[in-house]
Motif scaffolding. Structure first.
Motif, short mmCIF file in Angstrom:
data_model
loop_
_atom_site.label_atom_id
_atom_site.label_comp_id
_atom_site.label_asym_id
_atom_site.label_seq_id
_atom_site.Cartn_x
_atom_site.Cartn_y
_atom_site.Cartn_z
N GLY A 144 4.18 0.68 -17.75
CA GLY A 144 3.12 1.56 -18.20
C GLY A 144 2.85 2.73 -17.27
O GLY A 144 2.15 3.67 -17.64
N LYS A 145 3.38 2.68 -16.05
CA LYS A 145 3.20 3.80 -15.13
C LYS A 145 4.20 4.89 -15.47
O LYS A 145 5.33 4.63 -15.82
N ARG A 146 3.77 6.11 -15.36
CA ARG A 146 4.64 7.25 -15.65
C ARG A 146 5.42 7.60 -14.39
O ARG A 146 5.03 8.48 -13.63
N GLU A 187 0.83 -1.21 0.00
CA GLU A 187 0.00 0.00 0.00
C GLU A 187 0.86 1.26 0.00
O GLU A 187 0.57 2.22 -0.72
N ARG A 188 1.94 1.26 0.79
CA ARG A 188 2.83 2.41 0.84
C ARG A 188 3.49 2.62 -0.52
O ARG A 188 3.59 3.75 -1.00
N VAL A 218 4.15 5.65 -5.53
CA VAL A 218 4.18 5.63 -6.99
C VAL A 218 3.22 6.69 -7.52
O VAL A 218 3.53 7.39 -8.49
N ASN A 219 2.09 6.83 -6.89
CA ASN A 219 1.12 7.83 -7.31
C ASN A 219 1.58 9.26 -7.05
O ASN A 219 1.04 10.21 -7.61
N GLN A 220 2.61 9.43 -6.21
CA GLN A 220 3.17 10.75 -5.94
C GLN A 220 4.35 11.07 -6.85
O GLN A 220 5.01 12.09 -6.70
#
Length: 187
Positions: free
Chosen positions: A111-113, A76-77, A82-84
Motif C-alpha cells: 500500500g505504500k507508494r 527507524e532508518r 521509505v518516506n523519502q
C-alpha cells in the motif's frame, strides 16, 4: 537505492562489495529472526528482546540491549528512507529468516507508494566445479556476487506483488509454522 537484508553477515559482505565497486547504496540489515519464537503474542519488540536475550547467553559478543537498539535503529532508518521515496531492493532466500523477513517487509510495504525490487537468491548453484550450496546468505563472499551474477537476479516487486506476498505469508496456515502472524507497526 536502499538494500534491505535479513542477515548481518551478508549485509557486511554487501557493504564491502559496494566499497570495492565504489557503489553508494545504503545497506540496512534487519536480523529479526522471525523464524524463531512466538510473535503472535504480545509486543513484537519485546518478543525479539526475549529472543535476543536467549541468543546473548550463547554469543557473548553482543548484548540484548545492543541487538534491540540496532534493530530499532534499522527499522527507524528504513521508515525514514521509505518516506523519502528511495528505491528499495530486498535480498532474500528460502532460508526461513530471509523468507519470513521478506514476507514481513512485503506486508509492511504493501500500500505504500514506493518502488521496490527483489533479489531472490537460490541457496544452490551448479558451477563448473559442481554443486555449490549455502546454508544461508551469510556464507556468500563478496566475489560470489559477481561470480554467481546475483545482481542479474533482480526483478521488479510491484505493490500488488508485495500485497500478495504479505497476505500469503501472514494469513495462510501453510506459512504459519515458519513465520508468526502479528506484525509490528512502525509509526
Amino acid at each position: 537505492m536502499i538494500d534491505v537484508l535479513f542477515n548481518d553477515s551478508f549485509a557486511a559482505t554487501l557493504k564491502y562489495y559496494y566499497q570495492q565497486k565504489n557503489i553508494n547504496n545504503e545497506v540496512i540489515s534487519l536480523p529479526m529472526h522471525l523464524s524463531l519464537g512466538d510473535i503472535n503474542q504480545g509486543n513484537f519488540l519485546e518478543n525479539r528482546r526475549t529472543l535476543y536475550k536467549i541468543q546473548s547467553t550463547h554469543d557473548k559478543l553482543t548484548s540484548t540491549s545492543e541487538c534491540v537498539r540496532s534493530l530499532n535503529e534499522s527499522l527507524e532508518r528504513l521508515s525514514d528512507l521509505v518516506n523519502q521515496d528511495d528505491l528499495i531492493r530486498i535480498w532474500w532466500s528460502e532460508a526461513s529468516d530471509d523468507y519470513c523477513g521478506f514476507l514481513w517487509l512485503c506486508e509492511w510495504l504493501a500500500g505504500k507508494r514506493i518502488q521496490s525490487v527483489e533479489i531472490h537468491i537460490p541457496l544452490s548453484y551448479v558451477t563448473v566445479k559442481g554443486l555449490r550450496t549455502f546454508a544461508s546468505l551469510g556464507e556468500i563472499f563478496a566475489e560470489d556476487i559477481d561470480n554467481l551474477a546475483l545482481l542479474d537476479l533482480q526483478r521488479p516487486l510491484t505493490n500488488p506483488q508485495r500485497q500478495a506476498y504479505g497476505r500469503a505469508g501472514w494469513h495462510y496456515e501453510m506459512i504459519t509454522p515458519l513465520c508468526g502472524q502479528t506484525l509490528m507497526v512502525i509509526s
